[in-house]
Design a protein around this motif. Structure first.
Motif, PDB file in Angstrom:
ATOM      1  N   ARG A  84       2.019 -19.758  42.248  1.00  0.00           N
ATOM      2  CA  ARG A  84       2.959 -19.637  41.113  1.00  0.00           C
ATOM      3  C   ARG A  84       4.338 -19.349  41.683  1.00  0.00           C
ATOM      4  O   ARG A  84       4.557 -18.290  42.287  1.00  0.00           O
ATOM      5  CB  ARG A  84       2.554 -18.486  40.200  1.00  0.00           C
ATOM      6  CG  ARG A  84       1.134 -18.589  39.695  1.00  0.00           C
ATOM      7  CD  ARG A  84       1.167 -19.018  38.236  1.00  0.00           C
ATOM      8  NE  ARG A  84      -0.180 -19.032  37.710  1.00  0.00           N
ATOM      9  CZ  ARG A  84      -0.729 -20.091  37.149  1.00  0.00           C
ATOM     10  NH1 ARG A  84      -0.047 -21.219  37.051  1.00  0.00           N
ATOM     11  NH2 ARG A  84      -1.928 -20.032  36.671  1.00  0.00           N
ATOM     12  N   LEU A  85       5.248 -20.271  41.483  1.00  0.00           N
ATOM     13  CA  LEU A  85       6.587 -20.119  42.068  1.00  0.00           C
ATOM     14  C   LEU A  85       7.639 -20.126  40.955  1.00  0.00           C
ATOM     15  O   LEU A  85       7.677 -21.066  40.149  1.00  0.00           O
ATOM     16  CB  LEU A  85       6.881 -21.279  43.023  1.00  0.00           C
ATOM     17  CG  LEU A  85       5.985 -21.411  44.249  1.00  0.00           C
ATOM     18  CD1 LEU A  85       6.086 -22.814  44.828  1.00  0.00           C
ATOM     19  CD2 LEU A  85       6.391 -20.393  45.311  1.00  0.00           C
ATOM     20  N   PRO A  86       8.502 -19.116  40.903  1.00  0.00           N
ATOM     21  CA  PRO A  86       9.605 -19.172  39.924  1.00  0.00           C
ATOM     22  C   PRO A  86      10.524 -20.354  40.244  1.00  0.00           C
ATOM     23  O   PRO A  86      10.614 -20.767  41.405  1.00  0.00           O
ATOM     24  CB  PRO A  86      10.341 -17.849  40.144  1.00  0.00           C
ATOM     25  CG  PRO A  86       9.458 -17.022  41.000  1.00  0.00           C
ATOM     26  CD  PRO A  86       8.530 -17.920  41.722  1.00  0.00           C
ATOM     27  N   ARG A  87      11.197 -20.887  39.221  1.00  0.00           N
ATOM     28  CA  ARG A  87      12.061 -22.070  39.439  1.00  0.00           C
ATOM     29  C   ARG A  87      13.175 -21.764  40.443  1.00  0.00           C
ATOM     30  O   ARG A  87      13.661 -22.652  41.130  1.00  0.00           O
ATOM     31  CB  ARG A  87      12.688 -22.525  38.120  1.00  0.00           C
ATOM     32  CG  ARG A  87      11.724 -23.311  37.267  1.00  0.00           C
ATOM     33  CD  ARG A  87      12.430 -23.885  36.076  1.00  0.00           C
ATOM     34  NE  ARG A  87      13.088 -25.143  36.355  1.00  0.00           N
ATOM     35  CZ  ARG A  87      14.020 -25.697  35.578  1.00  0.00           C
ATOM     36  NH1 ARG A  87      14.433 -25.055  34.511  1.00  0.00           N
ATOM     37  NH2 ARG A  87      14.550 -26.851  35.889  1.00  0.00           N
ATOM     38  N   SER A  88      13.584 -20.497  40.525  1.00  0.00           N
ATOM     39  CA  SER A  88      14.682 -20.124  41.420  1.00  0.00           C
ATOM     40  C   SER A  88      14.365 -20.431  42.885  1.00  0.00           C
ATOM     41  O   SER A  88      15.267 -20.665  43.686  1.00  0.00           O
ATOM     42  CB  SER A  88      14.993 -18.637  41.274  1.00  0.00           C
ATOM     43  OG  SER A  88      13.808 -17.898  41.540  1.00  0.00           O
ATOM     44  N   VAL A  89      13.089 -20.452  43.217  1.00  0.00           N
ATOM     45  CA  VAL A  89      12.700 -20.741  44.599  1.00  0.00           C
ATOM     46  C   VAL A  89      13.158 -22.143  44.995  1.00  0.00           C
ATOM     47  O   VAL A  89      13.505 -22.410  46.148  1.00  0.00           O
ATOM     48  CB  VAL A  89      11.169 -20.576  44.772  1.00  0.00           C
ATOM     49  CG1 VAL A  89      10.720 -20.971  46.183  1.00  0.00           C
ATOM     50  CG2 VAL A  89      10.737 -19.166  44.460  1.00  0.00           C
ATOM     51  N   MET A  90      13.160 -23.046  43.991  1.00  0.00           N
ATOM     52  CA  MET A  90      13.610 -24.426  44.263  1.00  0.00           C
ATOM     53  C   MET A  90      15.020 -24.428  44.870  1.00  0.00           C
ATOM     54  O   MET A  90      15.287 -25.123  45.840  1.00  0.00           O
ATOM     55  CB  MET A  90      13.631 -25.244  42.969  1.00  0.00           C
ATOM     56  CG  MET A  90      12.453 -26.179  42.819  1.00  0.00           C
ATOM     57  SD  MET A  90      12.491 -27.028  41.247  1.00  0.00           S
ATOM     58  CE  MET A  90      13.795 -28.168  41.466  1.00  0.00           C
ATOM     59  N   ASP A 117       0.260 -16.625  50.478  1.00  0.00           N
ATOM     60  CA  ASP A 117      -1.112 -16.122  50.315  1.00  0.00           C
ATOM     61  C   ASP A 117      -1.893 -16.833  49.198  1.00  0.00           C
ATOM     62  O   ASP A 117      -2.858 -16.288  48.673  1.00  0.00           O
ATOM     63  CB  ASP A 117      -1.139 -14.603  50.052  1.00  0.00           C
ATOM     64  CG  ASP A 117      -0.466 -13.849  51.179  1.00  0.00           C
ATOM     65  OD1 ASP A 117      -0.611 -14.284  52.341  1.00  0.00           O
ATOM     66  OD2 ASP A 117       0.213 -12.860  50.889  1.00  0.00           O
ATOM     67  N   SER A 118      -1.461 -18.014  48.848  1.00  0.00           N
ATOM     68  CA  SER A 118      -2.223 -18.761  47.826  1.00  0.00           C
ATOM     69  C   SER A 118      -3.351 -19.559  48.476  1.00  0.00           C
ATOM     70  O   SER A 118      -4.113 -20.227  47.788  1.00  0.00           O
ATOM     71  CB  SER A 118      -1.301 -19.710  47.061  1.00  0.00           C
ATOM     72  OG  SER A 118      -0.767 -20.668  47.954  1.00  0.00           O
ATOM     73  N   ASP A 119      -3.443 -19.492  49.806  1.00  0.00           N
ATOM     74  CA  ASP A 119      -4.468 -20.245  50.556  1.00  0.00           C
ATOM     75  C   ASP A 119      -4.402 -21.740  50.254  1.00  0.00           C
ATOM     76  O   ASP A 119      -5.437 -22.420  50.236  1.00  0.00           O
ATOM     77  CB  ASP A 119      -5.875 -19.711  50.245  1.00  0.00           C
ATOM     78  CG  ASP A 119      -6.068 -18.326  50.822  1.00  0.00           C
ATOM     79  OD1 ASP A 119      -5.364 -17.999  51.799  1.00  0.00           O
ATOM     80  OD2 ASP A 119      -6.905 -17.583  50.283  1.00  0.00           O
ATOM     81  N   LEU A 120      -3.199 -22.206  49.999  1.00  0.00           N
ATOM     82  CA  LEU A 120      -2.956 -23.618  49.682  1.00  0.00           C
ATOM     83  C   LEU A 120      -3.771 -24.077  48.462  1.00  0.00           C
ATOM     84  O   LEU A 120      -4.115 -25.253  48.351  1.00  0.00           O
ATOM     85  CB  LEU A 120      -3.230 -24.523  50.887  1.00  0.00           C
ATOM     86  CG  LEU A 120      -2.472 -24.208  52.184  1.00  0.00           C
ATOM     87  CD1 LEU A 120      -2.719 -25.305  53.222  1.00  0.00           C
ATOM     88  CD2 LEU A 120      -0.986 -24.070  51.955  1.00  0.00           C
TER      89      LEU A 120
END
Lengths: 389, 243
Positions: A76-82, A67-70
């Motif tokens: 905002r992504l936490p590093r864990s998502v990597m 939902d950041s609409d690109l």
């Protein structure tokens, strides 16, 4: 053969014996050419300045916060998502991209020099998102107080590998300065029309502008390299099913979503289009007036046996000649002007854009003159010579 | 075809409609002009002489009747064939706008050869000779704007003759000239028609100019009103004034 060359002879002689008149219209076409080429270069320069870093990424997909609409700033992504993305089957490598702004303080070490505003990009050496190094070396660690600077920083400040730069950012309570060692240089990698300083992602976290002391490290994007880039569409659909709260974009989709990018490009395209329309009208007007002035002359030519095609070919040849001279003059003037522009102006001449502009300019002459050619071909000799009853 | 006849018409009619009423601008004219003969067409405005000339020059299609030049019936030709025929077999001078303004005298004459694909060294020499014959050897490289009206008409005469047409037609060639120059132009025209053995037709308002013609056809309301053939009759008509 001579018969077929006669219209070209007539066209050439008229231009040669009326040099000033035809030079003036060529000059008008040259000015239109200059304008069209500059608008094309400006579109390329502004577009390139916005998208350069994203478009050159060694990645196939970018991961955004859902939902950041690109919008990169809103993602905002936490590093864990990597790690979650890395574990998806078909993903070869992932890399962090974190975006902030700052300024290189007192860059020329002169008392009144303005700070150079830069984009600060946090990346990890050797992972997607990190720029190719053309001189020097990548960061030694993820925490090292090091920087890789791109071409425009080098151009503006004359920085070399081994130099130190002071980056000033806002830390909530006020501005702070961070000393960094330049370890590498990269080619053009502008982002948001700003020169870029790349930092190791944890150094970036320390240096970045903060609203308060406890603001946690969040990435803006995750760059994803695929095992098989042909699977792009499938992987784009797959990753959000295995990683929560993310959305995906391809590279082109990502830079087209940059704030104002599409609007900027469509504005410049509209300007370019209307400049070409003005060109068509100017050339059309000139040749139509000329055709009206030449009615008796064309009538006489037809009366003595010149066929319609001869009159039309003579008119077309003249329009093409005048247009080609105008485009050449305009192209030359553009080239000359381009060399005198300071590097800060976002004007970039690329072969493809210049060829497209020149081809469209070469078409405007015949399009503009089409009505006058038709008019000349339809002149009735009897009427033109005042012999009709 | 009779021996020596270069141009002839048979019952030539050109009709127009005006306010729903049909009228004949040319009303069944039959005439013949032999090679080397110079014919004057005279008559008041609206008498049909210009319409007749336009049909003789293949610029206007007759409503009925025939125009035969050099044995070819113009009525049987397509538009394209008529354009080619004009280029090859007809010489033309007009009242004004005779020359291409951006070509010199010599280039204007040579243009006729270019249009026919016949410009070569011999053609160039012939163009120079013809212009010299017309007293323009010092004006070969002058543009029309650098020449007087009479000189321009003489260049037009040279252009009308250079490609050896079967007929040479002139529409009011002296309209914009003073009397002295008008006489010079028509006299030279007549001489060249005779020398080159072409059929020549001149339309003129100025009756003084018919002195140089061999025959005069007087028109009225689209018909031939009278034909003057003897020198005495022509001189008498010419003496009647400028028209």
């Amino acid at each position: 053969m001579q018969v077929f060359l006669t219209p070209l002879y007539l066209a050439q002689m008229e231009v040669l014996r009326n040099k000033v008149r035809f030079f003036l219209i060529s000059l008008l076409i040259a000015l239109i050419t200059l304008l069209v080429l500059f608008i094309a270069a400006l579109a390329e320069g502004l577009g390139g300045g916005n998208r350069e870093y994203i478009s050159k990424l060694d990645a196939d997909l970018l991961v955004y916060k859902a939902d950041s609409d690109l919008l990169i700033a809103a993602s905002r992504l936490p590093r864990s998502v990597m790690n979650q993305v890395r574990r998806v089957t078909g993903v070869r490598a992932v890399g962090p991209i974190a975006v902030s702004n700052g300024a290189i303080d007192n860059p020329l070490e002169t008392p009144d020099a303005d700070p150079l505003r830069v984009a600060l990009l946090g990346v990890e050496a050797g992972l997607p998102g990190a720029p190719p190094i053309i001189s020097g070396s990548p960061f030694s660690t993820n925490r090292a107080p090091e920087a890789v600077v791109e071409r425009r920083v080098i151009q503006r400040l004359g920085i070399k590998v081994g130099d130190r730069i002071s980056i000033r950012t806002n830390q909530g309570s006020g501005d702070e300065t961070f000393e960094l060692l330049v370890v590498g240089l990269s080619d053009g990698e502008q982002y948001g029309l700003q020169p870029v300083v790349f930092l190791p992602v944890l150094t970036w976290d320390r240096v970045r502008s903060k609203t308060g002391p406890n603001s946690p490290l969040n990435l803006n994007l995750i760059a994803v390299q695929l095992e098989n880039p042909k699977d792009l569409a499938a992987m784009k659909a797959l990753i959000p099913t295995q990683v929560k709260d993310v959305e995906m974009a391809g590279i082109r989709e990502a830079y087209e979503a940059l704030p104002g990018y599409k609007e900027q490009q469509s504005t410049l395209d509209t300007q370019r289009f209307f400049t070409l329309i003005i060109g068509v009208l100017v050339i059309g007007g000139f040749f139509q007036i000329q055709a009206l002035q030449k009615v008796p002359q064309v009538g006489m030519l037809k009366a003595i046996g010149a066929a319609n095609w001869m009159v039309a070919v003579a008119a077309i040849a003249q329009i093409i000649l005048v247009t080609v001279i105008g485009v050449l003059l305009g192209g030359g003037a553009t080239l000359l002007l381009a060399t005198t522009l300071p590097p800060g102006i976002p004007i970039v001449f690329t072969g493809q854009a210049a060829v497209a502009a020149i081809v469209s300019l070469l078409f405007i002459g015949p399009i503009g003159g089409a009505i006058s050619i038709r008019y000349a071909a339809r002149i009735e000799p009897l009427k033109a010579l005042g012999m009709s009853s | 075809m009779n021996e020596g006849i270069a141009l002839s018409t048979e019952s030539l009619v050109k009709s127009y409609e005006l306010d729903g009423q049909k009228f004949n601008a040319v009303n069944g004219i039959s005439l013949a002009v032999t090679a080397g003969e110079f014919v004057g067409l005279v008559g008041p405005s609206g008498s049909g002489k210009t319409t007749l000339l336009a049909m003789l020059s293949a610029l206007l299609t007759p409503t009925t009747g025939k125009v035969i030049i050099d044995g070819s019936n113009l009525s049987d030709m397509s538009d394209k064939q008529r354009v080619e025929f004009r280029r090859k077999r007809v010489g033309f001078t007009f009242q004004a706008n005779n020359l291409i303004p951006y070509l010199t005298a010599l280039e204007n004459v040579e243009l006729m050869l270019r249009l026919n694909g016949e410009l070569n060294a011999a053609g160039r020499a012939r163009s120079r000779d013809l212009l010299a014959r017309l007293g323009l050897s010092d004006r070969l490289h002058n543009l029309p704007s650098q020449m007087s009206g009479g000189q321009q008409q003489r260049v037009a005469i040279a252009r009308a003759l250079i490609h050896n047409p079967a007929v040479v037609l002139a529409d009011e060639p002296t309209a914009s000239l003073d009397t002295e120059r008008a006489h010079q132009v028509v006299e030279t025209f007549a001489q060249l028609i005779h020398e080159h053995k072409r059929a020549g037709v001149i339309v003129t308002h100025d009756l003084r100019m018919i002195t140089y013609t061999d025959r005069v056809i007087q028109m009225r309301d689209g018909d031939v009103a009278r034909i003057y053939t003897s020198r005495e009759e022509i001189k008498e008509l010419a003496a009647s004034g400028p028209g």
